[in-house]
Design a protein around this motif. Structure first.
Motif, short mmCIF file in Angstrom:
data_model
loop_
_atom_site.label_atom_id
_atom_site.label_comp_id
_atom_site.label_asym_id
_atom_site.label_seq_id
_atom_site.Cartn_x
_atom_site.Cartn_y
_atom_site.Cartn_z
N ALA A 1 42.27 -52.38 -8.03
CA ALA A 1 41.31 -51.33 -8.36
C ALA A 1 41.32 -50.24 -7.29
O ALA A 1 41.33 -49.03 -7.61
CB ALA A 1 39.91 -51.91 -8.50
N MET A 2 41.35 -50.64 -6.03
CA MET A 2 41.41 -49.64 -4.95
C MET A 2 42.73 -48.88 -4.98
O MET A 2 42.75 -47.65 -4.78
CB MET A 2 41.21 -50.34 -3.60
CG MET A 2 39.79 -50.85 -3.38
SD MET A 2 39.49 -51.49 -1.71
CE MET A 2 40.40 -53.03 -1.79
N ASN A 3 43.82 -49.60 -5.26
CA ASN A 3 45.12 -48.93 -5.32
C ASN A 3 45.18 -47.93 -6.48
O ASN A 3 45.71 -46.82 -6.34
CB ASN A 3 46.23 -49.97 -5.48
CG ASN A 3 46.38 -50.84 -4.25
OD1 ASN A 3 46.00 -50.44 -3.14
ND2 ASN A 3 46.92 -52.04 -4.43
N GLN A 4 44.63 -48.30 -7.63
CA GLN A 4 44.62 -47.40 -8.78
C GLN A 4 43.75 -46.17 -8.52
O GLN A 4 44.10 -45.06 -8.92
CB GLN A 4 44.11 -48.14 -10.03
CG GLN A 4 45.07 -49.16 -10.60
CD GLN A 4 46.28 -48.52 -11.24
OE1 GLN A 4 46.23 -47.37 -11.65
NE2 GLN A 4 47.38 -49.27 -11.31
N ALA A 5 42.64 -46.38 -7.84
CA ALA A 5 41.77 -45.24 -7.51
C ALA A 5 42.49 -44.26 -6.58
O ALA A 5 42.42 -43.04 -6.77
CB ALA A 5 40.48 -45.74 -6.87
N GLN A 6 43.20 -44.78 -5.59
CA GLN A 6 43.95 -43.91 -4.70
C GLN A 6 45.09 -43.21 -5.43
O GLN A 6 45.40 -42.04 -5.15
CB GLN A 6 44.51 -44.72 -3.52
CG GLN A 6 43.42 -45.15 -2.54
CD GLN A 6 44.00 -45.92 -1.36
OE1 GLN A 6 44.85 -46.79 -1.52
NE2 GLN A 6 43.53 -45.62 -0.15
N ALA A 7 45.72 -43.90 -6.41
CA ALA A 7 46.79 -43.28 -7.19
C ALA A 7 46.25 -42.13 -8.04
O ALA A 7 47.00 -41.20 -8.37
CB ALA A 7 47.45 -44.32 -8.09
N LEU A 8 44.97 -42.17 -8.38
CA LEU A 8 44.36 -41.09 -9.15
C LEU A 8 43.94 -39.91 -8.27
O LEU A 8 43.44 -38.90 -8.79
CB LEU A 8 43.14 -41.61 -9.92
CG LEU A 8 43.43 -42.58 -11.07
CD1 LEU A 8 42.13 -43.14 -11.63
CD2 LEU A 8 44.23 -41.88 -12.17
N GLY A 9 44.10 -40.04 -6.96
CA GLY A 9 43.79 -38.93 -6.07
C GLY A 9 42.56 -39.14 -5.21
O GLY A 9 42.20 -38.27 -4.41
N TYR A 10 41.91 -40.29 -5.34
CA TYR A 10 40.75 -40.56 -4.48
C TYR A 10 41.23 -40.86 -3.07
O TYR A 10 42.28 -41.48 -2.85
CB TYR A 10 39.98 -41.78 -5.00
CG TYR A 10 39.21 -41.53 -6.28
CD1 TYR A 10 37.89 -41.12 -6.24
CD2 TYR A 10 39.80 -41.74 -7.52
CE1 TYR A 10 37.17 -40.90 -7.41
CE2 TYR A 10 39.11 -41.53 -8.69
CZ TYR A 10 37.79 -41.11 -8.64
OH TYR A 10 37.10 -40.89 -9.79
#
Length: 314
Positions: A116-125
């Protein structure tokens, strides 16, 4: 005399045979079967066309359905074990519950929360924003299961509880509802895992949950068996409790397909839901009968099992 005359015409006629009576009913029955078969084929064809379009529009749903159905099948496999044994020791039950809790704990961390954290960072967070988003999702997932606990009547137990020996007939459904609430986040997690487009991690997640579903299904059925229910009724209740997993799997996969921004929320929420179940039900039940050390060792073994699965398959 009149009665004899009335009867006389029938004396020369043979009585209808059973075959003569049965023939019209048999023809009618086969006609009904044929009509039902034609109708069923028509429904299946139409359903297949609709389902094919649905699965093409949502490609993540089919693997999620298969993975969660496999987990439900392993729950059923474990529940059927009650047909071959009436009871296992309380210590063994607690170790099995601890082992399942360890698998769920590792699955929530390695297959849901970290992705979840990795996906959020991949979205630009940014890193901090991704952590805060994941933390919020975890809390929302836990609150979701808490709300279900308050809204749906059920009994909070997995291992046998002497206090519920009375009114057994009505309590069995309360028990099934409790385990259903327990299993729903597992199916949800599998669906979300397959919706994340990381097939290795999704397979590892489904495998781990399926492994822990086997002893869980057995413990559930044995709990009812020790309360006096028949082997088949106990096994049936255990099987029934696992049928919610495919429903959760489909819903979890659909949630990830809403938009790309929904994926980290869904992953974190599923992780939070599983963490709530572990802390609220699995660990207390495994510690309730005085075998805390054995249950904790089982939890560690389950955690390591899931960690290895995630590393090897992910």
């Amino acid at each position: 005399m009149i009665q004899a005359q009335l009867r006389k015409p029938y004396l020369n006629q043979s009585a209808p045979t059973s075959a003569e009576y049965a023939a019209p009913r048999l023809r009618l029955r086969w006609r009904q079967i044929a009509m039902l078969a034609v109708g069923l084929i028509f429904i299946l064809v139409k359903s297949y066309e609709g389902l094919s379009g649905f699965f093409l529009a949502h490609p993540q749903v089919m693997p999620a359905l298969l993975g969660s159905s496999a987990a439900a099948g392993l729950t059923a496999l474990g529940a059927l074990g009650v047909l071959f044994t009436r009871r296992i020791s309380e210590r063994t039950q607690d170790v099995m519950l601890g082992y399942g809790g360890g698998i769920m704990l590792a699955a929530s961390v390695f297959s849901l929360i970290i992705p979840a954290m990795n996906q959020a960072q991949a979205l630009g967070y940014g890193k901090t924003a991704a952590v805060l988003l994941t933390a919020t999702g975890i809390m929302l997932g836990g609150l979701f299961v808490l709300a279900i606990n308050h809204l749906v009547p059920h009994q909070h137990f997995i291992a046998p509880n002497p206090e519920i020996h009375s009114a057994r007939t009505s309590r069995i459904w309360m028990f099934v509802m409790a385990v259903t609430i327990h299993n729903f986040p597992e199916g949800l997690a599998i669906g979300v895992g397959f919706g994340a487009d990381e097939m290795g991690k999704a397979v590892a997640l489904a495998t781990g949950i399926g492994i822990q579903d086997i002893p869980e299904g057995l413990v559930v059925a044995l709990a009812l068996r020790t309360l006096g229910y028949s082997p088949w009724k106990s096994a049936g209740a255990g099987i029934l409790s696992g049928l919610v997993e495919p429903i959760g799997g489909v819903l979890g996969a659909l949630a990830t397909g809403v938009s790309a921004t929904a994926l980290p929320w869904a992953l974190a929420g599923a992780g939070g839901a599983m963490l709530f179940v572990i802390s609220h039900e699995v660990i207390p039940e495994s510690h309730r009968q005085g075998h805390e050390t054995q249950a904790t060792l089982g939890l560690l073994a389950g955690f390591v099992t899931m960690m290895l699965l995630d590393t090897l398959l992910g």
